[in-house]
Write an enzyme that holds these catalytic residues in place. Structure first.
Site, short mmCIF file in Angstrom:
data_model
loop_
_atom_site.label_atom_id
_atom_site.label_comp_id
_atom_site.label_asym_id
_atom_site.label_seq_id
_atom_site.Cartn_x
_atom_site.Cartn_y
_atom_site.Cartn_z
N ASP A 10 0.83 -1.21 0.00
CA ASP A 10 0.00 0.00 0.00
C ASP A 10 0.86 1.26 0.00
O ASP A 10 1.92 1.30 0.64
CB ASP A 10 -0.90 -0.01 1.24
CG ASP A 10 -2.07 0.93 1.10
OD1 ASP A 10 -2.30 1.45 0.00
OD2 ASP A 10 -2.77 1.16 2.11
N GLY A 11 0.39 2.28 -0.73
CA GLY A 11 1.03 3.59 -0.66
C GLY A 11 1.65 4.08 -1.94
O GLY A 11 2.26 5.15 -1.96
N ASN A 12 1.49 3.34 -3.03
CA ASN A 12 2.11 3.78 -4.29
C ASN A 12 1.57 5.14 -4.75
O ASN A 12 2.33 6.01 -5.17
CB ASN A 12 1.84 2.75 -5.40
CG ASN A 12 2.52 1.42 -5.13
OD1 ASN A 12 3.34 1.29 -4.22
ND2 ASN A 12 2.16 0.42 -5.91
N GLY A 13 0.24 5.31 -4.67
CA GLY A 13 -0.35 6.56 -5.11
C GLY A 13 0.08 7.74 -4.27
O GLY A 13 0.40 8.81 -4.80
N ARG A 14 0.11 7.56 -2.96
CA ARG A 14 0.54 8.66 -2.08
C ARG A 14 2.01 8.98 -2.26
O ARG A 14 2.43 10.14 -2.18
CB ARG A 14 0.26 8.29 -0.62
CG ARG A 14 -1.18 8.61 -0.19
CD ARG A 14 -1.53 7.92 1.10
NE ARG A 14 -1.75 6.48 0.87
CZ ARG A 14 -1.87 5.59 1.83
NH1 ARG A 14 -1.76 5.97 3.09
NH2 ARG A 14 -2.09 4.32 1.55
N HIS A 27 3.47 3.23 -8.96
CA HIS A 27 3.43 1.81 -9.31
C HIS A 27 4.76 1.37 -9.93
O HIS A 27 5.26 0.27 -9.63
CB HIS A 27 2.29 1.53 -10.27
CG HIS A 27 0.93 1.84 -9.71
ND1 HIS A 27 0.53 1.43 -8.46
CD2 HIS A 27 -0.13 2.52 -10.25
CE1 HIS A 27 -0.70 1.84 -8.25
NE2 HIS A 27 -1.13 2.51 -9.30
N SER A 55 -6.52 -6.27 -6.44
CA SER A 55 -7.71 -6.87 -5.83
C SER A 55 -8.89 -6.84 -6.80
O SER A 55 -8.87 -6.15 -7.83
CB SER A 55 -8.09 -6.10 -4.56
OG SER A 55 -8.65 -4.84 -4.88
N GLU A 57 -11.52 -5.41 -6.23
CA GLU A 57 -12.05 -4.04 -6.15
C GLU A 57 -11.23 -3.04 -6.96
O GLU A 57 -11.72 -1.95 -7.31
CB GLU A 57 -12.11 -3.58 -4.69
CG GLU A 57 -13.14 -4.32 -3.83
CD GLU A 57 -12.70 -5.72 -3.44
OE1 GLU A 57 -13.57 -6.58 -3.20
OE2 GLU A 57 -11.47 -5.97 -3.39
N ASN A 58 -9.99 -3.38 -7.28
CA ASN A 58 -9.14 -2.46 -8.03
C ASN A 58 -9.61 -2.24 -9.46
O ASN A 58 -9.17 -1.30 -10.13
CB ASN A 58 -7.69 -2.95 -8.05
CG ASN A 58 -6.98 -2.77 -6.73
OD1 ASN A 58 -6.03 -3.50 -6.42
ND2 ASN A 58 -7.43 -1.83 -5.91
N ILE A 182 -8.01 -4.84 6.32
CA ILE A 182 -7.75 -6.15 5.73
C ILE A 182 -7.88 -6.08 4.20
O ILE A 182 -7.16 -6.75 3.47
CB ILE A 182 -8.71 -7.20 6.30
CG1 ILE A 182 -8.49 -7.36 7.80
CG2 ILE A 182 -8.54 -8.55 5.60
CD1 ILE A 182 -9.46 -8.32 8.47
#
Length: 236
Positions: A10-14, A27, A55, A57-58, A182
């Site tokens: 997590d955190g690529n965009g930020r 990314h 995911s 959801e992505n 999660i």
């Protein structure tokens, strides 16, 4: 040492936003982290490493970002296949069910899986187009199709109908960037996992950070719902 470590990357965009760069730059920067953590896990004696790459959801992200991710993942898989083979790492892909996945990418996944199938070192599972709820639903459908009587369904039997049933339960989950969710990741397998939430963003996460998470894990007291041998002076 945890046998099975899973990472929510997590955190690529930020990471990109803080540098006034497009999200795709985050990314792209994540590739170096992926290889670094694979090497660190293998060198540390971790037997199973699972990485949450994409995911279910992505798919809701902007189409241009999704298309970029598909191209990037294909390039990374093809580029690093020789390294993974040389390191004796067995590679598997969890998910990969959506027809929107480019056929060329799905074929690359299959080729890497076949190429490394006989490796007996660490097992690397890349969760791509993965959803923990979907896995549970599919396992339930499999049990129904097998006409298993309800009274005969046990946790062990249910787990045997999940994808890759030989995968051991996750011991440690590392979610970078400080977020504490999660996110529908391997819901069955993380039931009793320990969680660590380092603040560092995934593109900046490196082997020393990974080793620090392992050290945190080793200090944990895993009781799986039980109690220590002695509680308030009571040895029972």
């Amino acid at each position: 040492m945890p046998r099975h470590v899973a990472c929510v990357m997590d955190g690529n965009g930020r990471w990109a936003q803080r540098r006034s760069l497009p999200r795709t730059a985050g990314h792209r920067a994540a590739e170096a982290t992926v290889i670094d953590i694979i090497e660190a896990a293998r060198a540390s004696g971790v037997e199973w490493l699972s990485l949450y790459a994409f995911s279910t959801e992505n798919w809701n992200r902007p189409g241009t970002e999704v298309e970029f991710l598909m191209r990037l993942v294909r390039r990374v898989v093809r580029k690093h296949a020789p390294l993974l083979l040389a390191r004796g790492i067995r590679c598997r892909f969890l998910g990969v069910a959506d027809p929107r996945i480019p056929r060329e990418l799905a074929r690359d996944f299959e080729d890497l899986t076949t190429l490394t199938a006989d490796n007996r070192g660490m097992t690397l599972t890349v969760a791509f187009d993965h959803g923990g709820r979907r896995d549970i639903v599919e396992a339930t459908r499999s049990l129904i199709r097998s006409k298993t009587p309800a009274d005969e369904v046990t946790e062990r039997l249910f787990a045997d109908h999940l994808p890759f049933p030989d995968t051991p339960d996750v011991d440690l989950v590392i979610r970078t960037s400080g977020e504490q969710r999660i996110s529908n990741f391997m819901l069955w397998q993380v039931a009793y996992a320990e969680w660590v939430f380092p603040e560092v963003l995934w593109p900046d996460f490196r082997a020393p950070d990974f080793l620090a998470c392992l050290h945190t894990y080793r200090r944990r007291d895993r009781r799986f719902g039980g109690v220590p041998p002695r509680t308030n002076g009571d040895p029972s």
